[in-house]
Write a protein that holds these residues in place. Structure first.
Motif, PDB file in Angstrom:
ATOM      1  N   GLY A  14      -1.552   3.553 -10.820  1.00  0.00           N
ATOM      2  CA  GLY A  14      -2.658   2.614 -10.960  1.00  0.00           C
ATOM      3  C   GLY A  14      -2.888   1.865  -9.672  1.00  0.00           C
ATOM      4  N   PRO A  15      -3.713   0.822  -9.723  1.00  0.00           N
ATOM      5  CA  PRO A  15      -4.045   0.065  -8.508  1.00  0.00           C
ATOM      6  C   PRO A  15      -2.847  -0.742  -8.010  1.00  0.00           C
ATOM      7  N   GLU A  16      -3.041  -1.371  -6.866  1.00  0.00           N
ATOM      8  CA  GLU A  16      -1.944  -2.087  -6.224  1.00  0.00           C
ATOM      9  C   GLU A  16      -1.379  -3.208  -7.085  1.00  0.00           C
ATOM     10  N   ASP A  17      -2.202  -3.809  -7.931  1.00  0.00           N
ATOM     11  CA  ASP A  17      -1.672  -4.931  -8.705  1.00  0.00           C
ATOM     12  C   ASP A  17      -0.622  -4.485  -9.716  1.00  0.00           C
ATOM     13  N   VAL A  18      -0.652  -3.206 -10.129  1.00  0.00           N
ATOM     14  CA  VAL A  18       0.387  -2.691 -11.022  1.00  0.00           C
ATOM     15  C   VAL A  18       1.732  -2.654 -10.295  1.00  0.00           C
ATOM     16  N   THR A  19       1.717  -2.097  -9.092  1.00  0.00           N
ATOM     17  CA  THR A  19       2.939  -2.049  -8.299  1.00  0.00           C
ATOM     18  C   THR A  19       3.389  -3.451  -7.916  1.00  0.00           C
ATOM     19  N   ALA A  20       2.447  -4.305  -7.535  1.00  0.00           N
ATOM     20  CA  ALA A  20       2.792  -5.668  -7.124  1.00  0.00           C
ATOM     21  C   ALA A  20       3.483  -6.428  -8.252  1.00  0.00           C
ATOM     22  N   ALA A  21       3.005  -6.259  -9.481  1.00  0.00           N
ATOM     23  CA  ALA A  21       3.630  -6.951 -10.609  1.00  0.00           C
ATOM     24  C   ALA A  21       5.069  -6.494 -10.793  1.00  0.00           C
ATOM     25  N   HIS A  22       5.312  -5.190 -10.629  1.00  0.00           N
ATOM     26  CA  HIS A  22       6.672  -4.662 -10.755  1.00  0.00           C
ATOM     27  C   HIS A  22       7.577  -5.227  -9.662  1.00  0.00           C
ATOM     28  N   PRO A  62       0.813  -1.225   0.000  1.00  0.00           N
ATOM     29  CA  PRO A  62       0.000   0.000   0.000  1.00  0.00           C
ATOM     30  C   PRO A  62       0.845   1.272   0.000  1.00  0.00           C
ATOM     31  N   LEU A  63       1.924   1.283   0.767  1.00  0.00           N
ATOM     32  CA  LEU A  63       2.760   2.477   0.835  1.00  0.00           C
ATOM     33  C   LEU A  63       3.444   2.756  -0.499  1.00  0.00           C
ATOM     34  N   ILE A  64       4.040   1.734  -1.097  1.00  0.00           N
ATOM     35  CA  ILE A  64       4.747   1.949  -2.362  1.00  0.00           C
ATOM     36  C   ILE A  64       3.766   2.318  -3.467  1.00  0.00           C
ATOM     37  N   THR A  65       2.580   1.700  -3.450  1.00  0.00           N
ATOM     38  CA  THR A  65       1.566   2.062  -4.449  1.00  0.00           C
ATOM     39  C   THR A  65       1.167   3.523  -4.316  1.00  0.00           C
ATOM     40  N   ARG A  66       1.005   4.003  -3.096  1.00  0.00           N
ATOM     41  CA  ARG A  66       0.662   5.419  -2.901  1.00  0.00           C
ATOM     42  C   ARG A  66       1.756   6.319  -3.464  1.00  0.00           C
ATOM     43  N   TRP A  67       2.997   5.958  -3.227  1.00  0.00           N
ATOM     44  CA  TRP A  67       4.092   6.760  -3.782  1.00  0.00           C
ATOM     45  C   TRP A  67       4.064   6.739  -5.310  1.00  0.00           C
ATOM     46  N   MET A  68       3.811   5.574  -5.899  1.00  0.00           N
ATOM     47  CA  MET A  68       3.813   5.461  -7.357  1.00  0.00           C
ATOM     48  C   MET A  68       2.697   6.274  -8.000  1.00  0.00           C
ATOM     49  N   ASN A  69       1.653   6.577  -7.231  1.00  0.00           N
ATOM     50  CA  ASN A  69       0.544   7.357  -7.765  1.00  0.00           C
ATOM     51  C   ASN A  69       0.689   8.851  -7.526  1.00  0.00           C
ATOM     52  N   ASP A  70       1.771   9.265  -6.917  1.00  0.00           N
ATOM     53  CA  ASP A  70       2.088  10.683  -6.826  1.00  0.00           C
ATOM     54  C   ASP A  70       2.423  11.171  -8.235  1.00  0.00           C
ATOM     55  N   PRO A  71       1.756  12.202  -8.754  1.00  0.00           N
ATOM     56  CA  PRO A  71       2.009  12.638 -10.130  1.00  0.00           C
ATOM     57  C   PRO A  71       3.476  12.923 -10.432  1.00  0.00           C
ATOM     58  N   ALA A  72       4.216  13.468  -9.443  1.00  0.00           N
ATOM     59  CA  ALA A  72       5.633  13.773  -9.676  1.00  0.00           C
ATOM     60  C   ALA A  72       6.453  12.502  -9.877  1.00  0.00           C
ATOM     61  N   VAL A  73       6.046  11.423  -9.233  1.00  0.00           N
ATOM     62  CA  VAL A  73       6.721  10.135  -9.387  1.00  0.00           C
ATOM     63  C   VAL A  73       6.237   9.437 -10.659  1.00  0.00           C
ATOM     64  N   ALA A  74       4.932   9.422 -10.867  1.00  0.00           N
ATOM     65  CA  ALA A  74       4.348   8.709 -12.004  1.00  0.00           C
ATOM     66  C   ALA A  74       4.849   9.254 -13.334  1.00  0.00           C
ATOM     67  N   ALA A  75       5.209  10.529 -13.369  1.00  0.00           N
ATOM     68  CA  ALA A  75       5.676  11.134 -14.615  1.00  0.00           C
ATOM     69  C   ALA A  75       6.901  10.422 -15.163  1.00  0.00           C
ATOM     70  N   PHE A  76       7.709   9.810 -14.283  1.00  0.00           N
ATOM     71  CA  PHE A  76       8.918   9.143 -14.737  1.00  0.00           C
ATOM     72  C   PHE A  76       8.879   7.630 -14.520  1.00  0.00           C
ATOM     73  N   TRP A  77       8.262   7.168 -13.459  1.00  0.00           N
ATOM     74  CA  TRP A  77       8.202   5.726 -13.206  1.00  0.00           C
ATOM     75  C   TRP A  77       7.138   5.038 -14.036  1.00  0.00           C
ATOM     76  N   GLU A  78       6.038   5.728 -14.325  1.00  0.00           N
ATOM     77  CA  GLU A  78       4.949   5.198 -15.144  1.00  0.00           C
ATOM     78  C   GLU A  78       4.365   3.909 -14.550  1.00  0.00           C
ATOM     79  N   LEU A  79       4.197   3.901 -13.238  1.00  0.00           N
ATOM     80  CA  LEU A  79       3.603   2.751 -12.550  1.00  0.00           C
ATOM     81  C   LEU A  79       2.373   3.153 -11.752  1.00  0.00           C
TER      82      LEU A  79
END
Length: 241
Positions: free
Chosen positions: A102-110, A83-100
């Motif tokens: 979405g829901p938790e299953d996106v982060t979990a797959a990575h 949950p914590l890493i998924t929240r970070w990945m959905n921060d627009p400043a992070v998502a702009a470069f990581w492109e991850l």
């Protein structure tokens, strides 16, 4: 090579490199919060069986004292950290470069791609003063697809970083931790002569943070997903930069 720019928010334009985080041998007692975080919370898939051989066991590198506090890399556990890493990945400043985003299953797959692999990449939480505040990937750059795009050397070790907390950005924390983790790699992996990174060339705060952390700009790389700045920290130059 992960399909994202993993150095998002690695630093700022405000503070110079803070020196080696590994050379300070002050009190390294772990805060209670970190002791709890490191506790056994049940069986879970972890890094592949060759992880210790390929990366010299990042889980055992221990805490270091840095100018911003006691810092430690803690191996990711999906059941605890998703949950914590998924929240970070959905921060627009992070998502702009990581492109991850979405829901938790996106982060979990990575994460599972690394945790269920052969150990050439180790996803970790960065815990500062007992508080998880960053996500790291320590990986064998010489065994990664990145090696097709630059003159890799045996045991080159790569770093990916994102800072999760907005308050940790823009004040030099990323620069300090990049230097500390690069020192951890060089201190813990005697066969590694270079630590490398490949931030998106457009991510100027990240590139600047690596420069202030003792990395040098080596080349621009055309990678499948981005144009990157190849940043290198050489063992031979670690006390000079």
């Amino acid at each position: 090579m992960p399909p994202t720019d993993a150095s998002t928010d690695a630093g700022t334009n405000s503070a110079p490199g803070a020196g080696s985080g590994a050379e300070d041998t002050l009190d390294l007692r772990l805060p209670d919060e970190l002791v709890a975080l490191l506790g056994d919370d049940g069986p879970e898939t972890g890094p592949g069986p060759d992880c210790d051989d390929l990366l010299d066991a990042p889980a055992d590198w221990g805490p270091v004292t840095t100018p911003v506090g006691v810092f430690q890399l803690v191996p990711v556990r999906i059941g605890r950290d998703l949950p914590l890493i998924t929240r970070w990945m959905n921060d627009p400043a992070v998502a702009a470069f990581w492109e991850l985003e979405g829901p938790e299953d996106v982060t979990a797959a990575h994460l599972r791609l690394q945790l269920d692999g052969d150990g050439r990449s180790a996803p970790c939480l960065g815990v500062l003063g007992g508080v998880p505040m960053s996500y790291w990937e320590i990986y064998r750059a010489d065994l990664d697809p990145l090696a097709r795009h630059y003159p890799a050397r045996p045991h080159d070790t790569g770093i990916h970083l994102l800072l999760g907390g907005v308050l940790d950005r823009g004040r030099g924390v990323g620069t300090t931790l990049l230097r500390a983790v690069a020192d951890l790699v060089l201190d813990s992996r005697p066969t590694c002569a270079r630590v490398v990174a490949e931030p998106d060339i457009r991510n100027t705060p990240s590139v600047s943070a690596f420069l202030r952390a003792g990395f040098r700009f080596s080349a621009e790389l055309d990678l499948p997903d981005k144009r990157a700045a190849l940043m290198v920290r050489d063992r031979a130059l670690r006390n000079l930069l």
